[in-house]
Design a protein around this motif. Structure first.
Motif, short mmCIF file in Angstrom:
data_model
loop_
_atom_site.label_atom_id
_atom_site.label_comp_id
_atom_site.label_asym_id
_atom_site.label_seq_id
_atom_site.Cartn_x
_atom_site.Cartn_y
_atom_site.Cartn_z
N ASN A 2 -22.35 17.92 -5.08
CA ASN A 2 -21.16 18.12 -4.24
C ASN A 2 -21.49 18.99 -3.03
OD1 ASN A 2 -19.67 16.60 -6.01
ND2 ASN A 2 -18.58 18.32 -6.93
N ASP A 14 -14.01 19.70 -7.09
CA ASP A 14 -14.47 18.33 -6.92
C ASP A 14 -14.79 18.12 -5.45
OD1 ASP A 14 -12.12 17.49 -5.40
OD2 ASP A 14 -11.04 17.39 -7.30
N GLN A 35 -13.79 16.16 -3.03
CA GLN A 35 -12.71 16.07 -2.05
C GLN A 35 -12.16 17.45 -1.73
OE1 GLN A 35 -9.79 12.98 -2.66
NE2 GLN A 35 -8.16 14.16 -1.72
N SER A 36 -11.95 18.24 -2.76
CA SER A 36 -11.43 19.60 -2.56
C SER A 36 -12.43 20.47 -1.82
CB SER A 36 -11.08 20.22 -3.91
OG SER A 36 -10.66 21.56 -3.75
N VAL A 70 -14.88 19.54 0.28
CA VAL A 70 -14.95 19.13 1.68
C VAL A 70 -13.70 19.58 2.43
CG1 VAL A 70 -14.99 17.15 3.26
CG2 VAL A 70 -16.50 17.20 1.26
N GLY A 71 -12.54 19.44 1.80
CA GLY A 71 -11.29 19.83 2.44
C GLY A 71 -11.26 21.30 2.81
N PHE A 77 -11.00 15.16 8.31
CA PHE A 77 -11.09 14.65 6.95
C PHE A 77 -10.89 13.14 6.91
CE2 PHE A 77 -9.69 13.88 2.59
CZ PHE A 77 -10.59 14.64 1.86
N GLN A 78 -9.89 12.67 7.63
CA GLN A 78 -9.62 11.24 7.63
C GLN A 78 -10.73 10.46 8.34
OE1 GLN A 78 -5.61 10.24 8.90
NE2 GLN A 78 -4.77 12.04 7.90
N PHE A 122 -14.51 11.89 6.03
CA PHE A 122 -14.58 11.77 4.57
C PHE A 122 -13.99 10.44 4.11
CE2 PHE A 122 -13.10 12.42 0.21
CZ PHE A 122 -14.25 12.94 -0.38
N GLU A 123 -12.82 10.11 4.64
CA GLU A 123 -12.15 8.86 4.22
C GLU A 123 -12.63 7.66 5.03
OE1 GLU A 123 -8.03 10.83 2.51
OE2 GLU A 123 -8.00 9.82 4.46
#
Length: 620
Positions: free
Chosen positions: A302, A352, A354-355, A357-358, A396-397, A400-401
């Motif tokens: 991670n 995790d 996602q968290s 990176v956020g 993030f969008q 990451f997404e």
């Protein structure tokens, strides 16, 4: 030729005046600190040489320092705040009741003398002369032997000792994740003085403000410790973790860590024997360090993934918000969540992907909105946290997404959170001082979510392209200064040609809400109504019986201008028609159509923060 030169000079002169805010000035600090850590007793001895330059227009007979560690003592203002606010931070409290009869207790209230935090000043001189100083909880008031004159630079010499508190909020020892030392708000920090006077905020819960300056920090720690810190490490071959060929140089079992940083306004570090260090470079040549506990394979994977995305994030922000101006950024596991500092952040790491990176994106975004601009978070928390959250979400969008094209409103979740707040009865004006909100819920929803709404809705008012230009011009004019929201407003007005006084006043200083409705649709006539007490410009998309579309744009009279055409896919093929201004004193507005409507949509981009959307659309 001469005429063009004169015009260029006038433009540059105007920009200079605009940037300097008619006589703008700021104080300067230059810290040199030597810190000897007693890790067994969680204490340290500190020596500081601080050069302080008074660039203000007045002489100073007193100065003030923040002693943040003193908040972590029973009976402090932070302790009392935890005991009496209706929704205290659960990280800072214990539940000593039962399910039937819950009872919350401040963790600070239970600290023993060996667990509390403190900063005790042994001596403080100015230019070699003794000062008279008085400690008032988390503030040190210093009466000077002579006043610091306008334009004068003086040197303070300070000796102090400190005890590192149990990890309760941001800073401390032995975090829940097992990090030995999270050193934030750890040194006596010169208070901020500006055109509004001294900012003497007690450490109760919230954020900070400080003058820009340079830091030269030397740390003495056991030789097996690894440090993650603000600034650039000056001796990587003499310490553990940063150079594979390093031979740790120690004296009396301690290694010396030497860091330097320029033009930042806070310095943080963390240390633990189990830390590992990794690094990568962004395309813009920023070295991104990660310093963390490699507790298992998933955690290591991670952190490796997050490190690469963090490097991409700095390149993303450079293009959208202006280049990151420092050579390094260090992401350190520590603290109790995530908190930004000069060229570094401390975040909890057992998350995790996602968290993780956020939180990294959020704290890295603070390198712009707060640290690059020195925003006063204690006064304009929404300008700090809201704009940071806006940048975080866009990054993030995108990264990451991996969205090819962002939604028309990429921060729609922040809008939903704001609507919930606005209807909760707990909303307070966004201009309220950060520490003074009645609830933590009210603070967080205002600062993080309504602040995002403010930024995105500003794009609705002036146009997204103008908002993007505003961010970049604001960077050019205000980096390494201490701008206010009014300075951002002035830039947005200059870029867009639109007056924004009404928007900044009503959305920031009041809890008024926006609520429009499609009241009536006849054969060739549409009537809109403003049911609220905030007036806004309107985008109205109309679809006709023959399948054609028309976008009606209704500016607001106070704007004294209009936004340009916007290129959203929902507007593809629609003819844009600009109508007469709508007065804020007039509750309804009727427009004529050349064809019969079959579908009418108010604000199809969903950027208008309308608290009731059920009456925003009509279909035949």
């Amino acid at each position: 030729m001469k005429k063009n030169l004169l015009l260029s000079f006038l433009v540059l002169f105007h920009t200079f005046l605009f940037a300097q805010r008619a006589g703008y000035w700021q104080q300067a600090v230059d810290y040199k600190m030597d810190i000897d850590v007693d890790e067994k007793n969680y204490q340290y001895q500190g020596k500081m040489i601080l050069k302080y330059t008074n660039n203000s227009n007045q002489a100073l007979g007193k100065v003030y320092f923040h002693l943040y560690f003193n908040a972590f003592q029973p009976g402090s203002m932070m302790d009392y705040r935890l005991s009496h606010i209706s929704d205290p931070d659960p990280r800072m409290t214990n539940n000593i009741g039962t399910l039937e009869n819950p009872k919350i207790q401040s963790r600070i209230a239970t600290l023993s003398p060996e667990q509390i935090g403190y900063q005790r000043i042994h001596s403080l001189t100015m230019n070699g002369q003794p000062t008279a100083f008085h400690v008032d909880c988390t503030l040190l008031e210093v009466t000077l032997p002579t006043s610091i004159q306008k334009g004068e630079t003086v040197t303070f010499d300070m000796d102090w000792e400190a005890q590192i508190p149990e990890q309760i909020r941001r800073s401390g020892r032995n975090s829940k994740e097992g990090v030995a030392l999270s050193m934030t708000q750890w040194y006596p920090k010169m208070a901020h003085f500006d055109e509004f006077g001294w900012h003497l905020d007690e450490y109760v819960a919230r954020e900070f403000v400080a003058p820009f300056g340079n830091f030269d920090v030397t740390l003495h720690l056991p030789k097996d410790y690894v440090v993650g810190s603000s600034g650039v490490l000056q001796n990587p071959t003499a310490v553990k973790g940063y150079d594979k060929k390093a031979k740790v140089v120690s004296s009396n079992g301690k290694a010396t860590w030497h860091f330097k940083a320029e033009n930042i306004h806070d310095f943080a570090w963390a240390a633990d024997p189990k830390f590992v260090v990794d690094s990568t470079k962004s395309a813009g040549d920023i070295t991104v360090y990660t310093v963390y506990l490699p507790t298992n394979k998933q955690v290591k994977e991670n952190w490796k993934t997050a490190q690469g995305l963090a490097a991409e994030f700095f390149d993303f922000c450079a293009e959208r918000f202006g280049p990151y101006p420092w050579p390094t950024y260090t992401i350190v596991q520590g603290g109790d969540g995530g908190m930004e500092y000069g060229t570094a952040t401390l975040v909890t790491g057992g998350r995790d992907i996602q968290s993780l990176v956020g939180v990294i994106f959020h704290e890295a975004a603070h390198s712009w909105y707060q640290h690059l601009f020195g925003i006063n978070e204690t006064v304009d928390e929404w300008f700090d946290e809201g704009f940071t959250s806006y940048i975080e979400e866009l990054g993030f969008q995108t990264l990451f997404e991996k969205r090819g094209q962002l939604d028309t409103n990429p921060v729609i979740n922040a809008y939903r959170a704001y609507y919930k707040l606005a209807l909760s009865g707990k909303e307070e004006p966004m201009s309220l001082l950060a520490d003074y909100y009645d609830t933590n819920y009210g603070y967080s929803q205002q600062a993080y979510h309504k602040g995002q709404v403010f930024a995105q809705q500003l794009g609705y008012i002036i146009g997204q392209q103008n908002l993007d230009k505003t961010f970049l011009k604001f960077y050019q004019l205000w980096k390494f200064k201490h701008p206010t929201p009014n300075d951002f407003k002035r830039v947005a007005e200059e870029v867009s040609g639109i007056n924004l006084k009404w928007y900044f006043n009503l959305f920031v200083n009041t809890t008024r809400t926006i609520d429009y409705a499609i009241e009536k649709v006849a054969d060739h006539e549409i009537t809109l109504r403003n049911k609220s007490n905030i007036a806004m410009p309107i985008d109205l998309l109309v679809e006709y019986e023959d399948g054609t579309k028309e976008l009606f744009y209704i500016p607001l009279r106070e704007m004294r201008g209009e936004k340009p055409v916007e290129s959203f896919s929902i507007y593809d093929g629609a003819q844009r028609t600009v109508l007469e201004d709508w007065f804020w004193t007039k509750p309804s507005y009727t427009l004529q159509t050349g064809k019969k409507p079959v579908k009418v949509q108010l604000d199809p981009s969903l950027r208008l923060a309308d608290i009731e959307s059920a009456d925003n659309s009509w279909r035949k």
